[in-house]
Scaffold this motif. Structure first.
Motif, PDB file in Angstrom:
ATOM      1  N   PHE A  51       4.242  16.143 -16.067  1.00  0.00           N
ATOM      2  CA  PHE A  51       4.788  14.940 -15.541  1.00  0.00           C
ATOM      3  C   PHE A  51       3.546  14.539 -14.527  1.00  0.00           C
ATOM      4  O   PHE A  51       3.180  13.468 -14.470  1.00  0.00           O
ATOM      5  CB  PHE A  51       6.029  15.105 -14.916  1.00  0.00           C
ATOM      6  N   ASN A  52       3.165  15.350 -13.849  1.00  0.00           N
ATOM      7  CA  ASN A  52       2.105  14.977 -12.550  1.00  0.00           C
ATOM      8  C   ASN A  52       0.786  14.526 -13.034  1.00  0.00           C
ATOM      9  O   ASN A  52       0.346  13.484 -12.603  1.00  0.00           O
ATOM     10  CB  ASN A  52       1.864  16.448 -11.899  1.00  0.00           C
ATOM     11  N   PRO A  53       0.069  14.946 -14.170  1.00  0.00           N
ATOM     12  CA  PRO A  53      -1.270  14.424 -14.426  1.00  0.00           C
ATOM     13  C   PRO A  53      -0.714  12.872 -15.218  1.00  0.00           C
ATOM     14  O   PRO A  53      -1.878  12.081 -15.022  1.00  0.00           O
ATOM     15  CB  PRO A  53      -1.812  15.288 -15.444  1.00  0.00           C
ATOM     16  N   VAL A  54       0.172  13.017 -15.740  1.00  0.00           N
ATOM     17  CA  VAL A  54       0.544  11.632 -16.685  1.00  0.00           C
ATOM     18  C   VAL A  54       1.066  10.578 -15.609  1.00  0.00           C
ATOM     19  O   VAL A  54       0.548   9.401 -15.617  1.00  0.00           O
ATOM     20  CB  VAL A  54       1.731  12.026 -17.609  1.00  0.00           C
ATOM     21  N   MET A  55       1.860  11.016 -14.691  1.00  0.00           N
ATOM     22  CA  MET A  55       2.070  10.185 -13.509  1.00  0.00           C
ATOM     23  C   MET A  55       0.838   9.574 -12.724  1.00  0.00           C
ATOM     24  O   MET A  55       0.560   8.351 -12.705  1.00  0.00           O
ATOM     25  CB  MET A  55       3.079  10.643 -12.721  1.00  0.00           C
ATOM     26  N   TYR A  56       0.111  10.326 -12.155  1.00  0.00           N
ATOM     27  CA  TYR A  56      -1.007  10.199 -11.242  1.00  0.00           C
ATOM     28  C   TYR A  56      -2.174   9.494 -12.059  1.00  0.00           C
ATOM     29  O   TYR A  56      -2.723   8.538 -11.657  1.00  0.00           O
ATOM     30  CB  TYR A  56      -1.517  11.228 -10.477  1.00  0.00           C
ATOM     31  N   GLY A  57      -2.347   9.911 -13.555  1.00  0.00           N
ATOM     32  CA  GLY A  57      -3.341   9.211 -14.183  1.00  0.00           C
ATOM     33  C   GLY A  57      -3.031   7.863 -14.672  1.00  0.00           C
ATOM     34  O   GLY A  57      -3.877   7.048 -14.777  1.00  0.00           O
ATOM     35  N   LEU A  58      -1.836   7.574 -14.812  1.00  0.00           N
ATOM     36  CA  LEU A  58      -1.539   6.181 -15.122  1.00  0.00           C
ATOM     37  C   LEU A  58      -1.336   5.325 -13.957  1.00  0.00           C
ATOM     38  O   LEU A  58      -1.533   4.125 -14.211  1.00  0.00           O
ATOM     39  CB  LEU A  58      -0.152   6.204 -15.851  1.00  0.00           C
ATOM     40  N   ASN A  59      -0.838   5.787 -12.876  1.00  0.00           N
ATOM     41  CA  ASN A  59      -0.736   4.869 -11.740  1.00  0.00           C
ATOM     42  C   ASN A  59      -1.881   4.814 -10.949  1.00  0.00           C
ATOM     43  O   ASN A  59      -1.753   3.537 -10.109  1.00  0.00           O
ATOM     44  CB  ASN A  59       0.574   5.459 -10.964  1.00  0.00           C
ATOM     45  N   MET A  60      -3.044   5.548 -10.901  1.00  0.00           N
ATOM     46  CA  MET A  60      -4.009   5.507  -9.830  1.00  0.00           C
ATOM     47  C   MET A  60      -4.868   5.005 -10.674  1.00  0.00           C
ATOM     48  O   MET A  60      -5.636   5.656 -11.562  1.00  0.00           O
ATOM     49  CB  MET A  60      -4.177   6.848  -9.307  1.00  0.00           C
ATOM     50  N   SER A  61      -5.563   3.763 -10.382  1.00  0.00           N
ATOM     51  CA  SER A  61      -6.299   3.053 -11.331  1.00  0.00           C
ATOM     52  C   SER A  61      -7.681   3.704 -11.296  1.00  0.00           C
ATOM     53  O   SER A  61      -8.604   3.954 -12.017  1.00  0.00           O
ATOM     54  CB  SER A  61      -6.777   1.593 -10.788  1.00  0.00           C
ATOM     55  N   LYS A  62      -8.203   4.504 -10.037  1.00  0.00           N
ATOM     56  CA  LYS A  62      -9.498   4.928  -9.821  1.00  0.00           C
ATOM     57  C   LYS A  62      -9.860   6.241 -10.857  1.00  0.00           C
ATOM     58  O   LYS A  62     -10.554   6.578 -11.551  1.00  0.00           O
ATOM     59  CB  LYS A  62      -9.678   5.588  -8.414  1.00  0.00           C
ATOM     60  N   ILE A  63      -8.405   7.119 -10.896  1.00  0.00           N
ATOM     61  CA  ILE A  63      -8.591   8.103 -11.703  1.00  0.00           C
ATOM     62  C   ILE A  63      -8.451   7.708 -13.344  1.00  0.00           C
ATOM     63  O   ILE A  63      -9.134   8.302 -14.096  1.00  0.00           O
ATOM     64  CB  ILE A  63      -7.093   9.036 -11.483  1.00  0.00           C
ATOM     65  N   ARG A  64      -7.646   6.624 -13.513  1.00  0.00           N
ATOM     66  CA  ARG A  64      -7.553   6.028 -14.973  1.00  0.00           C
ATOM     67  C   ARG A  64      -8.996   5.737 -15.417  1.00  0.00           C
ATOM     68  O   ARG A  64      -9.391   6.041 -16.509  1.00  0.00           O
ATOM     69  CB  ARG A  64      -6.643   5.174 -14.899  1.00  0.00           C
ATOM     70  N   VAL A  65      -9.882   4.976 -14.533  1.00  0.00           N
ATOM     71  CA  VAL A  65     -11.024   4.620 -14.993  1.00  0.00           C
ATOM     72  C   VAL A  65     -11.993   5.738 -14.982  1.00  0.00           C
ATOM     73  O   VAL A  65     -12.786   5.700 -16.181  1.00  0.00           O
ATOM     74  CB  VAL A  65     -11.375   3.456 -13.865  1.00  0.00           C
ATOM     75  N   LYS A 121       0.796  -1.325   0.060  1.00  0.00           N
ATOM     76  CA  LYS A 121       0.154   0.111  -0.081  1.00  0.00           C
ATOM     77  C   LYS A 121       0.853   1.184   0.046  1.00  0.00           C
ATOM     78  O   LYS A 121       0.705   2.364  -0.732  1.00  0.00           O
ATOM     79  CB  LYS A 121      -1.017   0.173   1.283  1.00  0.00           C
ATOM     80  N   ALA A 122       1.922   1.238   0.763  1.00  0.00           N
ATOM     81  CA  ALA A 122       2.864   2.498   0.952  1.00  0.00           C
ATOM     82  C   ALA A 122       3.702   2.480  -0.240  1.00  0.00           C
ATOM     83  O   ALA A 122       3.584   3.710  -0.754  1.00  0.00           O
ATOM     84  CB  ALA A 122       3.980   2.245   2.053  1.00  0.00           C
ATOM     85  N   VAL A 123       3.933   1.583  -1.028  1.00  0.00           N
ATOM     86  CA  VAL A 123       4.697   1.888  -2.307  1.00  0.00           C
ATOM     87  C   VAL A 123       3.740   2.096  -3.489  1.00  0.00           C
ATOM     88  O   VAL A 123       4.039   3.309  -4.271  1.00  0.00           O
ATOM     89  CB  VAL A 123       5.457   0.278  -2.810  1.00  0.00           C
ATOM     90  N   SER A 124       2.627   1.609  -3.411  1.00  0.00           N
ATOM     91  CA  SER A 124       1.501   2.060  -4.413  1.00  0.00           C
ATOM     92  C   SER A 124       1.295   3.505  -4.511  1.00  0.00           C
ATOM     93  O   SER A 124       0.880   4.136  -5.393  1.00  0.00           O
ATOM     94  CB  SER A 124       0.298   1.243  -4.458  1.00  0.00           C
ATOM     95  N   THR A 125       1.067   3.971  -3.037  1.00  0.00           N
ATOM     96  CA  THR A 125       0.457   5.498  -2.999  1.00  0.00           C
ATOM     97  C   THR A 125       1.749   6.505  -2.973  1.00  0.00           C
ATOM     98  O   THR A 125       1.467   7.687  -3.189  1.00  0.00           O
ATOM     99  CB  THR A 125      -0.033   5.652  -1.652  1.00  0.00           C
ATOM    100  N   CYS A 126       2.845   6.010  -2.507  1.00  0.00           N
ATOM    101  CA  CYS A 126       3.908   7.025  -2.207  1.00  0.00           C
ATOM    102  C   CYS A 126       4.868   6.971  -3.533  1.00  0.00           C
ATOM    103  O   CYS A 126       5.390   8.211  -3.531  1.00  0.00           O
ATOM    104  CB  CYS A 126       4.780   6.434  -1.043  1.00  0.00           C
ATOM    105  N   THR A 127       4.846   6.153  -4.391  1.00  0.00           N
ATOM    106  CA  THR A 127       5.763   5.982  -5.429  1.00  0.00           C
ATOM    107  C   THR A 127       5.293   7.289  -6.477  1.00  0.00           C
ATOM    108  O   THR A 127       6.398   8.052  -6.942  1.00  0.00           O
ATOM    109  CB  THR A 127       5.649   4.988  -6.049  1.00  0.00           C
TER     110      THR A 127
END
Length: 309
Positions: free
Chosen positions: A284-298, A232-238
């Motif tokens: 970089f920020n919207p690309v990073m969070y958009g690709l890594n966070m499934s809720k935002i991606r969906v 959980k820490a890795v997925s949210t902090c990376t």
């Protein structure tokens, strides 16, 4: 030394004659700005229109994306005009406005990232108390602090630099910079330098202490916790750490370039690195969070699908 005077315009001397290549540079800069606006507006709309994303983490992200738009808009319209222009001058009022936008953007970005690290600390280290520790009214207050405190601190920079009597009007950059303006002053600028150091310390060390403290706590929990906690820490902090390092790299170079002589660095590289913290984090920020966070991606996919039909 020329006579001291009130300057009505400044010359941005970092631009150089690129001939027909200026149209290529214009298209590259325009494409970057369009990508930044599109990516940030898309994620802002996604978070605002999807009630399931009205949680603290996503609201802080929305604030980060809004700041990306704010900072890039403080740079790109002027940059695009200057690339096509043969005379690289800007009026003094516009120059002061750009200084305010650029510096408040940097302060807001770093403070926003610091508050996000605090939010991640609560989510990972105090999961059962998270909703109690981070209610919606506290989120609103924190977002107000993120925006209002840097704006107020940087607002008081203007009365110190606007009245300065200057013995020149040449700034060796592609946009207006506070320290470059102060260096043009004919008289003692001790007050400006002290206030500049105070603002820099307040904008950097305050958020930095919070970031270091929260990540020490997070790492402590990760090392002593279960595998699920570490995942959980890795997925949210990376994504957060990637954004933090990306912005810090650009901001550090900008501070070093403003304070020290960097004439030994090639001009093109110096221009690129001075623009880094105003262009790469907002992209970089919207690309990073958009690709890594499934809720935002969906949610993004659903929003785009609804717009198409």
């Amino acid at each position: 030394m020329t006579n001291a005077t009130q300057i009505s315009y400044f010359t941005l001397s970092a631009y150089f004659d690129t001939g027909l290549f200026k149209y290529l540079y214009f298209m590259i800069a325009l494409s970057l700005y369009i990508l930044i606006v599109f990516a940030n507006v898309l994620l802002i709309a996604t978070i605002c229109m999807n009630r399931s994303l009205h949680e603290p983490m996503y609201l802080f992200l929305c604030s980060l994306f809004v700041n990306g738009l704010y900072g890039s808009t403080g740079l790109f319209p002027s940059l695009l005009v200057q690339i096509l222009s043969d005379i690289h001058t800007v009026s003094a009022p516009f120059c002061f406005l750009q200084i305010f936008c650029v510096y408040s953007y940097g302060s807001i970005e770093f403070l926003n990232l610091a508050i996000m690290s605090y939010d991640r600390y609560l989510a990972i280290c105090c999961p059962l108390q998270y909703n109690t520790c981070m209610p919606i009214n506290k989120v609103v207050i924190l977002i107000a602090v993120i925006w209002l405190s840097p704006i107020l601190v940087n607002f008081f920079t203007l009365p110190l630099i606007v009245p300065l009597q200057r013995c020149g009007n040449i700034i060796n950059k592609v946009y207006c910079d506070n320290h470059s303006i102060v260096k043009l002053a004919c008289y003692d600028t001790t007050v400006n330098n002290i206030y500049g150091l105070f603002v820099s310390a307040l904008s950097v060390f305050g958020p930095l202490i919070l970031i270091v403290y929260t990540y020490m706590k997070i790492f402590k929990v990760c090392f002593s916790g279960s595998k699920q906690t570490r995942q959980k820490a890795v997925s949210t902090c990376t994504p957060h750490l990637a954004s933090l390092l990306n912005f810090s790299f650009g901001a550090c170079f900008e501070i070093l370039q403003s304070r020290f002589n960097m004439n030994n660095v090639p001009n093109m590289l110096r221009i690129f690195l001075s623009l880094y913290f105003l262009t790469c984090p907002p992209l970089f920020n919207p690309v990073m969070y958009g690709l890594n966070m499934s809720k935002i991606r969906v949610a993004c996919k659903n929003l785009i699908s609804n717009l198409r039909y």
